[in-house]
Scaffold this motif. Structure first.
Motif, PDB file in Angstrom:
ATOM      1  N   ALA A 268      -4.912   2.719  -9.555  1.00 47.95           N
ATOM      2  CA  ALA A 268      -4.916   4.116  -9.992  1.00 47.95           C
ATOM      3  C   ALA A 268      -5.757   4.982  -9.053  1.00 47.95           C
ATOM      4  O   ALA A 268      -5.351   6.092  -8.682  1.00 47.95           O
ATOM      5  CB  ALA A 268      -5.437   4.218 -11.426  1.00 47.95           C
ATOM      6  N   LEU A 269      -6.925   4.480  -8.657  1.00 52.06           N
ATOM      7  CA  LEU A 269      -7.775   5.234  -7.729  1.00 52.06           C
ATOM      8  C   LEU A 269      -7.132   5.315  -6.349  1.00 52.06           C
ATOM      9  O   LEU A 269      -7.257   6.330  -5.653  1.00 52.06           O
ATOM     10  CB  LEU A 269      -9.157   4.583  -7.631  1.00 52.06           C
ATOM     11  N   TRP A 270      -6.425   4.260  -5.948  1.00 51.70           N
ATOM     12  CA  TRP A 270      -5.732   4.256  -4.662  1.00 51.70           C
ATOM     13  C   TRP A 270      -4.648   5.337  -4.642  1.00 51.70           C
ATOM     14  O   TRP A 270      -4.438   6.010  -3.623  1.00 51.70           O
ATOM     15  CB  TRP A 270      -5.134   2.876  -4.430  1.00 51.70           C
ATOM     16  N   ALA A 271      -3.990   5.512  -5.754  1.00 53.25           N
ATOM     17  CA  ALA A 271      -2.937   6.529  -5.841  1.00 53.25           C
ATOM     18  C   ALA A 271      -3.505   7.945  -5.734  1.00 53.25           C
ATOM     19  O   ALA A 271      -2.782   8.879  -5.381  1.00 53.25           O
ATOM     20  CB  ALA A 271      -2.170   6.372  -7.159  1.00 53.25           C
ATOM     21  N   GLU A 272      -4.796   8.096  -6.026  1.00 52.47           N
ATOM     22  CA  GLU A 272      -5.434   9.414  -5.945  1.00 52.47           C
ATOM     23  C   GLU A 272      -5.890   9.761  -4.534  1.00 52.47           C
ATOM     24  O   GLU A 272      -6.260  10.912  -4.274  1.00 52.47           O
ATOM     25  CB  GLU A 272      -6.639   9.469  -6.892  1.00 52.47           C
ATOM     26  N   VAL A 273      -5.909   8.787  -3.621  1.00 48.84           N
ATOM     27  CA  VAL A 273      -6.274   9.093  -2.230  1.00 48.84           C
ATOM     28  C   VAL A 273      -5.271  10.112  -1.705  1.00 48.84           C
ATOM     29  O   VAL A 273      -4.054   9.900  -1.797  1.00 48.84           O
ATOM     30  CB  VAL A 273      -6.273   7.818  -1.368  1.00 48.84           C
TER      31      VAL A 273
END
Length: 493
Positions: A350-355
């Motif tokens: 989920a955090l990777w998708a926010e990059v």
């Protein structure tokens, strides 16, 4: 999902991936690969898969295609629906040669065969014979990983990458065009040995004498070949030098030329057991030459050794790097900046998708490529990590970083990041732009996001506060503190 050009069908990589259950599409060229990606992404609905993005690996042919994805990225409508990462056969081979994964045994000696600490006078020197995509990929990946603490003490102790080829002028021009900001702020020299009286043409960093040096890799382009007397003399001197660790990589497009050079380098190279990496898709003749042990330092590499699994591990480690950075950035002003106590693997995707962009994701992957090298620079040995896998208490030394070690590697991390950002197309600010930011700190983000102009591209001891009020060196410190946690999460757990 893997989308590859048909050239990858020649090796075993595609067959291995299919056998593992991966969906593989083969296309004629890089343009067709991008077209297939767009078509697959357009028909994908994340809501049908719990909000999960489509994982998409692009296996490209040309270095320019990879450079575009690393510096420009993919459109937002693609990024929001697909988790994309790209490579080429040459890039994957280069990473196989040069990336040191903690706890993983590699058949290739590292560039820093001995730990290079802050007080060391030794530098790494990589000499590449040949031109083309493979030589370029090995050179660029070496620049991404070869960062050491002694440069922090003495900025003359830079890693050197020397490229030798009759076609080196074209390669130099291509690199300077693609990576204009990297070479504008680096030392690099050109020497044409075909001239009657060769003259060394030295380029100095743009702000030399005005700002402290902050790029710890230098470049050398030599027009010539290994038959040239001057090249042979230099190779002999470098091989026996106590001040540098020499590695030679033979990267001609013609495997026959690589094999010829592998067994005809100066004798000092063999006597010193200098690692010689020889590209050979068919290595039977080389193995025959090694039977007599005279060429025991020559190690073949080819596309068969390239493994997408390495990139998968680096991506997972890059996700952990992003997790640590997100943790630090979210802390309130005045709160102590430390690495998180643990990594919540459920939140990684989920955090990777926010990059916000593919280049920023590559930035995290490039960080991950150096974690093993950093541990080696501090003298932490892989044997200690192997013990930790068998006995949780036996390998504690590998996972423990002292505050002095964190301080040393924090500066190394900033130097590594600086080169990476220049390679990704960012540049330092002019004096006028810096004054603009100092009057209004919010201009920092605008210039970075809109013009790829970065306020933090400067020497470590000149770093300033960001918009959160923190000195940006705290992020490098937290990322350094988190190295053992990232390694443990991705390699041993």
């Amino acid at each position: 999902m893997i989308i590859a050009t048909k050239k990858f069908e020649e090796g075993s990589l595609v067959a291995r991936e299919r056998a593992a259950g991966e969906l593989v599409f083969l296309e004629e060229n890089d343009n067709a690969v991008i077209g297939r990606m767009n078509a697959e992404v357009e028909g994908y609905d994340p809501s049908l898969y719990g909000g999960r993005r489509l994982e998409c690996w692009l296996l490209l042919d040309d270095a320019t295609s990879l450079w575009l994805l690393q510096t420009v990225g993919v459109p937002d409508e693609v990024r929001k629906k697909a988790d994309v990462l790209a490579t080429t056969a040459a890039d994957l081979m280069a990473k196989t040669l040069l990336v040191r994964l903690p706890g993983r045994v590699s058949p290739f000696p590292p560039l820093d065969r001995r730990p290079i600490g802050r007080d060391s006078e030794v530098t790494v020197h990589l000499v590449l014979l040949g031109a083309g995509n493979l030589a370029e990929a090995v050179a660029l990946n070496a620049a991404l990983v070869a960062h050491y603490p002694n440069y922090c003490r003495d900025t003359r102790l830079r890693t050197r990458i020397t490229l030798v080829s009759e076609d080196v002028s074209q390669m130099r021009d291509r690199l300077l065009q693609r990576y204009a900001h990297l070479f504008a702020h680096s030392y690099h020299r050109m020497l044409d040995l075909s001239d009657t009286h060769p003259v060394c043409h030295l380029h100095r960093p743009q702000y030399e004498g005005q700002r402290k040096d902050f790029v710890d890799v230098e470049w050398e382009f030599v027009k010539g070949d290994s038959r040239n007397g001057a090249v042979r003399q230099k190779l002999s001197e470098w091989a026996v030098s106590e001040r540098q660790l020499l590695t030679v990589a033979l990267c001609h497009a013609d495997d026959g030329a690589n094999l010829t050079e592998a067994v005809s380098l100066p004798q000092a190279v063999y006597d010193a057991q200098t690692p010689v990496f020889c590209h050979a898709e068919k290595a039977d003749l080389l193995r025959l030459a090694q039977e007599g042990k005279a060429y025991g330092n020559v190690i073949a590499f080819n596309q068969e050794m390239a493994d997408l699994g390495l990139l998968r591990v680096l991506k997972r480690m890059g996700q952990c790097v992003n997790y640590v950075y997100h943790h630090c950035f979210a802390l309130e002003k005045g709160a102590p900046i430390t690495a998180p106590a643990h990594i919540d693997v459920v939140r990684l995707d989920a955090l990777w998708a926010e990059v916000p962009s593919l280049p920023k994701q590559y930035s995290n992957v490039f960080n991950a490529m150096t974690l093993g090298t950093k541990m080696h620079s501090l003298g932490h040995r892989e044997e200690e990590m192997e013990k930790s896998e068998m006995d949780e208490g036996a390998g504690q030394a590998y996972y423990a970083l002292s505050m002095d070690e964190v301080d040393v590697m924090t500066e190394v991390e900033h130097n590594r990041w600086s080169l990476e950002e220049l390679m990704l197309g960012y540049r330092p600010m002019t004096d006028d732009e810096m004054r603009m930011v100092e009057e209004d700190v919010l201009q920092k983000k605008r210039l970075r996001d809109e013009k790829k102009v970065h306020y933090d591209l400067r020497a470590f001891d000149d770093l300033r506060e960001d918009e959160t009020g923190k000195n940006v060196n705290v992020y490098d410190m937290a990322l350094t503190q988190a190295i053992p946690l990232i390694v443990k999460t991705c390699i041993t757990d």
